[in-house]
Design a protein around this motif. Sequence first.
Motif, PDB file in Angstrom:
ATOM      1  N   THR A 221       0.772  -1.265   0.059  1.00  0.00           N
ATOM      2  CA  THR A 221      -0.118  -0.219   0.007  1.00  0.00           C
ATOM      3  C   THR A 221       0.922   1.385  -0.140  1.00  0.00           C
ATOM      4  N   ASN A 222       2.259   1.151   0.282  1.00  0.00           N
ATOM      5  CA  ASN A 222       3.176   2.121   0.370  1.00  0.00           C
ATOM      6  C   ASN A 222       4.546   1.761  -0.117  1.00  0.00           C
ATOM      7  N   TYR A 223       5.200   2.593  -0.710  1.00  0.00           N
ATOM      8  CA  TYR A 223       6.723   2.673  -0.928  1.00  0.00           C
ATOM      9  C   TYR A 223       7.667   1.994   0.047  1.00  0.00           C
ATOM     10  N   GLU A 224       7.217   2.538   1.318  1.00  0.00           N
ATOM     11  CA  GLU A 224       8.059   2.371   2.403  1.00  0.00           C
ATOM     12  C   GLU A 224       8.192   0.743   2.517  1.00  0.00           C
TER      13      GLU A 224
ATOM     14  N   ARG B  73      10.524  -0.125  -7.232  1.00  0.00           N
ATOM     15  CA  ARG B  73      11.626  -0.847  -6.466  1.00  0.00           C
ATOM     16  C   ARG B  73      12.586  -1.375  -7.192  1.00  0.00           C
ATOM     17  N   LEU B  74      12.085  -2.079  -8.374  1.00  0.00           N
ATOM     18  CA  LEU B  74      12.850  -3.079  -9.097  1.00  0.00           C
ATOM     19  C   LEU B  74      13.548  -2.318 -10.527  1.00  0.00           C
ATOM     20  N   GLY B  75      13.054  -1.168 -10.553  1.00  0.00           N
ATOM     21  CA  GLY B  75      13.825  -0.324 -11.655  1.00  0.00           C
ATOM     22  C   GLY B  75      13.079  -0.613 -12.931  1.00  0.00           C
ATOM     23  N   LEU B  76      11.869  -0.966 -12.865  1.00  0.00           N
ATOM     24  CA  LEU B  76      10.960  -1.163 -14.277  1.00  0.00           C
ATOM     25  C   LEU B  76      10.179  -0.168 -14.442  1.00  0.00           C
ATOM     26  N   TYR B  77      10.763   0.855 -14.789  1.00  0.00           N
ATOM     27  CA  TYR B  77       9.944   2.317 -14.856  1.00  0.00           C
ATOM     28  C   TYR B  77       9.027   2.384 -15.861  1.00  0.00           C
ATOM     29  N   ASP B  78       9.132   1.594 -17.049  1.00  0.00           N
ATOM     30  CA  ASP B  78       7.883   1.568 -17.976  1.00  0.00           C
ATOM     31  C   ASP B  78       6.828   1.033 -17.453  1.00  0.00           C
TER      32      ASP B  78
ATOM     33  N   ASN C 229      -6.925  10.653  -5.091  1.00  0.00           N
ATOM     34  CA  ASN C 229      -6.723  11.329  -3.766  1.00  0.00           C
ATOM     35  C   ASN C 229      -5.540  10.796  -2.819  1.00  0.00           C
ATOM     36  N   ASN C 230      -4.608  10.010  -3.542  1.00  0.00           N
ATOM     37  CA  ASN C 230      -3.710   9.594  -2.957  1.00  0.00           C
ATOM     38  C   ASN C 230      -2.302  10.235  -3.513  1.00  0.00           C
ATOM     39  N   ALA C 231      -1.875  11.121  -2.603  1.00  0.00           N
ATOM     40  CA  ALA C 231      -0.643  11.921  -2.919  1.00  0.00           C
ATOM     41  C   ALA C 231       0.564  11.287  -3.568  1.00  0.00           C
ATOM     42  N   ASP C 232       0.958  10.227  -2.718  1.00  0.00           N
ATOM     43  CA  ASP C 232       2.330   9.463  -2.866  1.00  0.00           C
ATOM     44  C   ASP C 232       2.085   8.769  -4.392  1.00  0.00           C
ATOM     45  N   LEU C 233       0.836   8.368  -4.975  1.00  0.00           N
ATOM     46  CA  LEU C 233       0.635   7.980  -6.203  1.00  0.00           C
ATOM     47  C   LEU C 233       1.359   9.032  -7.394  1.00  0.00           C
TER      48      LEU C 233
ATOM     49  N   VAL D 184      15.320  11.944   2.345  1.00  0.00           N
ATOM     50  CA  VAL D 184      16.299  12.177   1.373  1.00  0.00           C
ATOM     51  C   VAL D 184      17.099  11.038   0.906  1.00  0.00           C
ATOM     52  N   MET D 185      17.492  10.373   1.700  1.00  0.00           N
ATOM     53  CA  MET D 185      18.309   9.182   1.506  1.00  0.00           C
ATOM     54  C   MET D 185      17.674   8.221   0.833  1.00  0.00           C
ATOM     55  N   GLN D 186      16.459   8.091   1.275  1.00  0.00           N
ATOM     56  CA  GLN D 186      15.504   6.978   0.419  1.00  0.00           C
ATOM     57  C   GLN D 186      15.360   7.408  -1.135  1.00  0.00           C
TER      58      GLN D 186
END
Length: 197
Positions: free
Chosen positions: A34-37, A77-82, A97-101, A182-184
Motif C-alpha cells: 500500500t506504500n513505497y515504504e 523498487r525493481l527499476g522497471l520504470y515503464d 486522492n493519494n498524493a504518493d501515487l 532524502v536518503m530514500q
Amino acid sequence: MVYQAVSIKCPNCATPVSIENPVCESCGTKVLITNYEAVFNMPQDMVERYADAYRAPLSEQPNNGVLNLSAAMCYLRLGLYDLAEKAFERAMADDRNNADLYFYAAVALLHGERPFLAGRAAIRKIEEYVHAALMIQRKGIYYYFLSYVKYDFYFNKHLRTSPTYQEELQSALRAGLTTREVMQLYKTLGTQKPACL
C-alpha cells in the motif's frame, strides 16, 4: 470503483488469498503493497515475488486500482520504470486522492537518470504530478524532489524557472523533511545527492 472479487497467490507461500482480506491466512503475510515504504527495505527477490503475484490478476482486471498501486510500487523498487509508469497511471485513475501515487509516478518518469538527461516534456509531466501531489498533501519530500529537478534540469542548463530550486528547498524545509526521506529518495532515483541540496 467496484471490482469483482480477485484472488492472488501469497508471495510468501503461494496460498490463494482474496484481496478483500489482504493477509494470508496460512502464513500471515500481507499480500498488498500500500506504500513505497513497504518495499524499500524488502529484499529484491521478495519484491520480485510480489510483482509476480500481481501479474495474473492484473491480466484479468488491468484497471484494478488496488492491484496497480501494489504492482507500481514493486516495479519502481525493481527499476522497471515503464511498467511502473503504466501501473501508477491506472492507479491514479482509480484513486485521485493519494498524493504518493502522483509523487512516485513523477519519480518513475526519470527512469533512474538525472533530470539533466530528461526531455522537456518529461520534466513538465514530473512537475505536473508533483504539483498534483502537493495539492492533496504538502510534504517536504515533494518540495525537495522539485528542488532537485529544478537544480539539475533548469539551474544546470542555465534555464529560468519560478520558484527556483533554492525556493523549493526552503519550502521543503518549512514543510518538514528528514534525512531518511532524502536518503530514500536518492536510493530510489539511483543518483547521487548534489552537494548544494
